[in-house]
Design an enzyme around this catalytic site. Structure first.
Site, PDB file in Angstrom:
ATOM      1  N   LYS A 224       0.838  -1.208   0.000  1.00  0.00           N
ATOM      2  CA  LYS A 224       0.000   0.000   0.000  1.00  0.00           C
ATOM      3  C   LYS A 224       0.872   1.257   0.000  1.00  0.00           C
ATOM      4  O   LYS A 224       0.654   2.179  -0.779  1.00  0.00           O
ATOM      5  CB  LYS A 224      -0.896  -0.018   1.253  1.00  0.00           C
ATOM      6  CG  LYS A 224      -1.544   1.311   1.572  1.00  0.00           C
ATOM      7  CD  LYS A 224      -2.427   1.227   2.795  1.00  0.00           C
ATOM      8  CE  LYS A 224      -1.771   1.554   4.109  1.00  0.00           C
ATOM      9  NZ  LYS A 224      -1.390   2.956   4.331  1.00  0.00           N
ATOM     10  N   ASN A 225       1.872   1.277   0.872  1.00  0.00           N
ATOM     11  CA  ASN A 225       2.655   2.503   1.050  1.00  0.00           C
ATOM     12  C   ASN A 225       3.654   2.738  -0.076  1.00  0.00           C
ATOM     13  O   ASN A 225       4.295   3.793  -0.120  1.00  0.00           O
ATOM     14  CB  ASN A 225       3.379   2.485   2.402  1.00  0.00           C
ATOM     15  CG  ASN A 225       2.412   2.703   3.546  1.00  0.00           C
ATOM     16  OD1 ASN A 225       1.225   2.961   3.318  1.00  0.00           O
ATOM     17  ND2 ASN A 225       2.910   2.592   4.771  1.00  0.00           N
TER      18      ASN A 225
ATOM     19  N   CYS B 102      -4.099  12.740  13.737  1.00  0.00           N
ATOM     20  CA  CYS B 102      -4.886  11.522  13.593  1.00  0.00           C
ATOM     21  C   CYS B 102      -4.590  10.608  14.763  1.00  0.00           C
ATOM     22  O   CYS B 102      -3.903  10.991  15.700  1.00  0.00           O
ATOM     23  CB  CYS B 102      -4.603  10.840  12.270  1.00  0.00           C
ATOM     24  SG  CYS B 102      -3.008  10.070  12.220  1.00  0.00           S
TER      25      CYS B 102
ATOM     26  N   ARG C 232       1.259  14.593  13.348  1.00  0.00           N
ATOM     27  CA  ARG C 232       1.572  14.456  11.929  1.00  0.00           C
ATOM     28  C   ARG C 232       1.489  15.737  11.085  1.00  0.00           C
ATOM     29  O   ARG C 232       0.712  15.824  10.143  1.00  0.00           O
ATOM     30  CB  ARG C 232       0.698  13.357  11.318  1.00  0.00           C
ATOM     31  CG  ARG C 232       0.875  12.051  12.056  1.00  0.00           C
ATOM     32  CD  ARG C 232       0.163  10.921  11.405  1.00  0.00           C
ATOM     33  NE  ARG C 232       0.895  10.400  10.267  1.00  0.00           N
ATOM     34  CZ  ARG C 232       0.464   9.397   9.516  1.00  0.00           C
ATOM     35  NH1 ARG C 232      -0.699   8.856   9.763  1.00  0.00           N
ATOM     36  NH2 ARG C 232       1.183   8.955   8.520  1.00  0.00           N
TER      37      ARG C 232
ATOM     38  N   ASP D 131       4.854   0.767  12.061  1.00  0.00           N
ATOM     39  CA  ASP D 131       3.600   0.170  11.595  1.00  0.00           C
ATOM     40  C   ASP D 131       3.432  -1.285  12.036  1.00  0.00           C
ATOM     41  O   ASP D 131       2.404  -1.898  11.761  1.00  0.00           O
ATOM     42  CB  ASP D 131       3.505   0.252  10.058  1.00  0.00           C
ATOM     43  CG  ASP D 131       3.288   1.672   9.575  1.00  0.00           C
ATOM     44  OD1 ASP D 131       3.006   2.552  10.410  1.00  0.00           O
ATOM     45  OD2 ASP D 131       3.397   1.905   8.352  1.00  0.00           O
TER      46      ASP D 131
ATOM     47  N   ARG E 201      -8.514  -0.523   5.081  1.00  0.00           N
ATOM     48  CA  ARG E 201      -7.642   0.406   4.372  1.00  0.00           C
ATOM     49  C   ARG E 201      -6.313  -0.245   4.000  1.00  0.00           C
ATOM     50  O   ARG E 201      -5.614   0.246   3.107  1.00  0.00           O
ATOM     51  CB  ARG E 201      -7.341   1.639   5.243  1.00  0.00           C
ATOM     52  CG  ARG E 201      -8.563   2.515   5.487  1.00  0.00           C
ATOM     53  CD  ARG E 201      -8.192   3.764   6.277  1.00  0.00           C
ATOM     54  NE  ARG E 201      -6.919   4.257   5.831  1.00  0.00           N
ATOM     55  CZ  ARG E 201      -5.884   4.537   6.611  1.00  0.00           C
ATOM     56  NH1 ARG E 201      -5.988   4.425   7.907  1.00  0.00           N
ATOM     57  NH2 ARG E 201      -4.758   4.954   6.105  1.00  0.00           N
TER      58      ARG E 201
HETATM   59  C1  UD1 Z   1       4.645   6.934   6.310  1.00  0.00           C
HETATM   60  C2  UD1 Z   1       3.755   5.721   6.171  1.00  0.00           C
HETATM   61  C3  UD1 Z   1       3.243   5.280   7.529  1.00  0.00           C
HETATM   62  C4  UD1 Z   1       4.393   5.082   8.499  1.00  0.00           C
HETATM   63  C5  UD1 Z   1       5.322   6.286   8.521  1.00  0.00           C
HETATM   64  C6  UD1 Z   1       6.579   6.047   9.338  1.00  0.00           C
HETATM   65  C7  UD1 Z   1       2.759   5.984   3.985  1.00  0.00           C
HETATM   66  C8  UD1 Z   1       1.546   6.287   3.198  1.00  0.00           C
HETATM   67  N1  UD1 Z   1       2.622   6.054   5.320  1.00  0.00           N
HETATM   68  O1  UD1 Z   1       3.845   7.986   6.861  1.00  0.00           O
HETATM   69  O2  UD1 Z   1       2.550   4.062   7.357  1.00  0.00           O
HETATM   70  O3  UD1 Z   1       3.887   4.879   9.791  1.00  0.00           O
HETATM   71  O4  UD1 Z   1       5.728   6.618   7.182  1.00  0.00           O
HETATM   72  O5  UD1 Z   1       7.229   4.920   8.910  1.00  0.00           O
HETATM   73  O6  UD1 Z   1       3.794   5.660   3.461  1.00  0.00           O
HETATM   74  N2  UD1 Z   1       6.881  14.636  10.628  1.00  0.00           N
HETATM   75  C9  UD1 Z   1       6.947  15.979  10.937  1.00  0.00           C
HETATM   76  N3  UD1 Z   1       6.848  16.864   9.909  1.00  0.00           N
HETATM   77  C10 UD1 Z   1       6.669  16.489   8.619  1.00  0.00           C
HETATM   78  C11 UD1 Z   1       6.603  15.113   8.320  1.00  0.00           C
HETATM   79  C12 UD1 Z   1       6.709  14.200   9.354  1.00  0.00           C
HETATM   80  O7  UD1 Z   1       7.111  16.367  12.086  1.00  0.00           O
HETATM   81  O8  UD1 Z   1       6.598  17.338   7.730  1.00  0.00           O
HETATM   82  C13 UD1 Z   1       6.973  13.649  11.721  1.00  0.00           C
HETATM   83  C14 UD1 Z   1       5.657  12.896  11.892  1.00  0.00           C
HETATM   84  O9  UD1 Z   1       4.757  13.603  12.687  1.00  0.00           O
HETATM   85  C15 UD1 Z   1       6.111  11.613  12.514  1.00  0.00           C
HETATM   86  C16 UD1 Z   1       7.483  11.386  11.871  1.00  0.00           C
HETATM   87  O10 UD1 Z   1       7.890  12.651  11.365  1.00  0.00           O
HETATM   88  O11 UD1 Z   1       6.264  11.776  13.893  1.00  0.00           O
HETATM   89  C17 UD1 Z   1       7.480  10.365  10.757  1.00  0.00           C
HETATM   90  O12 UD1 Z   1       6.555  10.732   9.773  1.00  0.00           O
HETATM   91  P1  UD1 Z   1       6.728  10.325   8.241  1.00  0.00           P
HETATM   92  O13 UD1 Z   1       7.950   9.486   8.058  1.00  0.00           O
HETATM   93  O14 UD1 Z   1       6.595  11.556   7.425  1.00  0.00           O
HETATM   94  O15 UD1 Z   1       5.438   9.417   8.013  1.00  0.00           O
HETATM   95  P2  UD1 Z   1       4.393   9.479   6.844  1.00  0.00           P
HETATM   96  O16 UD1 Z   1       5.070   9.719   5.546  1.00  0.00           O
HETATM   97  O17 UD1 Z   1       3.246  10.353   7.228  1.00  0.00           O
END
Ligand code: UD1
Length: 435
Positions: free
Chosen positions: A26-27, A121, A126, A310, A402
């Site tokens: 999915k990701n 969420c 996030r 995850d 999902r």
């Molecule tokens: C992706 C995955 C999700 C997984 C996560 C971490 C997808 C669709 N989802 O989510 O399943 O749990 O990686 O492996 O691929 N952060 C910030 N600012 C930002 C972006 C992130 O502070 O601009 C923080 C987030 O709040 C979180 C951490 O960084 O605490 C990791 O987030 P991130 O790696 O960006 O996860 P996602 O891409 O949202």
């Protein structure tokens, strides 16, 4: 009171035995679908796309922006017109946080984009500040108006981006943006997940020159136009991990086929440390836990190649039934323990101290009615139900759909005694989204 879409009844206590085939990730599929927006009058063809709610949400979003999509039997074709819309509707964006992956491609392709800012969420606050700062550095002007990000540019420039944290989504957004920005962009402290490599492979197939994906430094030489391409989605390491843990928690014997064992190394190392024998071939991983003495362990979630956040709820479920004490430290998200309250209702002994949980293993858990707060929490509750004495009803399964294709069929093929119950009215306790 919300009407719940589905609930699952689980009669626990049967060891799961057999083989399941891993779905496409999915990701990985979500960002590759978003990358199609970089094309102009061209087609992206994907194979091994899982048939999941999130995939349909992304398809609806791309259709809204103007793409034509066909999706059948795991193959998806995305035809992208010369002209695209650049405003994304809040109902679709709110359904799935990964909708923010269209931001970079839209800015690169259309010179503007409007994206309702995703809120917090069930697994944490996030924000998308890394995405926005990096786009600004590349030359986008970004304003926040009435809860939406408005981005515009007269032309992006290649530059050096250094992320504060190796965010998966921010790395993907900037990788896609840079692929359509002429010149050389360097992404430092990039995420190293296999899904990033799958996206880079897709962008290379479309004509961009990319090196270093899978490491902390990615070099992108972008092109003015990208071309039609065919891409295969990698296997879903989180789904594969969930089925292996179903084998562990029920003291069964499960083999997961169609998975690169390297993707699962952080999990399989922990399983071996806890005493579960793991056998890997070039494209399968197997755990045989019959008669297993399963011990508590300490682990910390980290960006890849560390232990995946995850899989944290699912391994927590299994560790609740281990001998001795386990400690889990969640370092990726700030509040990913909403499932703990539901676990306790089934008899788990868990103490939360900030981002750390201490689990005192118990010999058995008992069935209860429990609610999924998000996707992986739901999967973990199903695992606990499979191991529990008596009947468990897992509610709010909409979160689980999902991420898990044919979950009922796969669990039944392993011998699980499960059925879907008619829609109930027991209320959705959580307003989750999860990963
Ligand atoms: C992706 C995955 C999700 C997984 C996560 C971490 C997808 C669709 N989802 O989510 O399943 O749990 O990686 O492996 O691929 N952060 C910030 N600012 C930002 C972006 C992130 O502070 O601009 C923080 C987030 O709040 C979180 C951490 O960084 O605490 C990791 O987030 P991130 O790696 O960006 O996860 P996602 O891409 O949202």
């Amino acid at each position: 009171m919300l009407l719940i879409s589905d609930r699952m009844l689980i009669r626990g206590g049967r060891p799961l035995t057999g083989r399941v085939r891993t779905q496409g990730a999915k990701n990985a599929a979500l960002p590759v679908m978003a990358a199609a927006l970089l094309l102009k009058g061209r087609r992206l063809r994907l194979s091994r796309v899982p048939d999941l709610q999130d995939i349909h949400t992304m398809a609806d979003l791309l259709r809204h922006l103007g793409a034509e999509i066909e999706f059948k039997g795991g193959t998806m074709t995305i035809d992208v017109p010369e002209e695209l819309k650049w405003e994304t509707p809040s109902d679709l964006v709110r359904k799935m946080r990964a909708s923010s992956l269209v931001l970079g491609p839209l800015v690169a392709r259309c010179g503007k984009a409007v994206l309702p800012l995703p809120g917090g969420c069930a697994i944490g606050s996030r924000p998308i500040d890394f995405h926005l700062r990096a786009l600004t550095r590349m030359g986008a002007e970004i304003d926040l108006e009435q809860g939406s990000v408005h981005a515009r540019t007269d032309g992006l420039s290649a530059t050096r981006i250094n992320f504060d944290f190796p965010s998966v989504g921010a790395t993907e957004n900037i990788l896609m943006t840079a692929a359509l920005t002429e010149g050389e962009t360097t992404i430092e402290n990039a995420a190293r997940e296999p899904e990033i490599v799958n996206l880079a492979e897709s962008l290379r197939a479309m004509g961009a020159a990319i090196e270093g994906d899978g490491t902390g430094t990615i070099l992108v030489r972008g092109k003015k136009y990208l071309d039609s391409a065919e891409v295969t989605i990698i296997p879903d390491r989180i789904e594969a991990s969930t089925y292996l843990l179903a084998g562990v928690i029920t003291r069964g014997h499960v083999r997961v086929d169609g998975i690169d064992p390297e993707y699962l190394e952080a999990l399989t190392a922990k399983l071996e440390e806890a005493g579960a024998p793991v056998t890997a071939s070039s494209d399968s991983v197997e755990v045989d836990c019959r008669g297993l003495n399963w011990n508590g362990v300490t682990l910390k979630t980290l960006p890849y190649p560390g232990f995946p956040t995850d899989v944290q709820p699912q391994i927590m479920a299994a560790l609740c039934l281990a001998d001795g004490t386990s400690v889990i430290h969640e370092s990726v998200f700030d509040s990913r323990y909403m499932h703990v309250g539901e676990f306790r209702r089934m008899g788990c002994k868990i103490d939360i101290q900030g981002n750390t949980v201490v689990i005192a293993g118990v010999p058995k858990v008992s069935g209860a009615e429990v609610h999924a707060s998000d996707l992986r929490a739901g999967a973990a509750l199903i695992l606990l139900g499979l191991a529990a004495e008596g009947e468990t009803v897992v509610c709010s399964l909409k979160h689980v759909w999902r991420g898990y294709e044919n979950l009922m069929g796969k669990l039944r093929s392993l011998g699980a005694d499960i059925e879907l119950l008619p829609d109930g009215e027991s209320g959705d306790k959580f307003d989750g989204a999860g990963d």
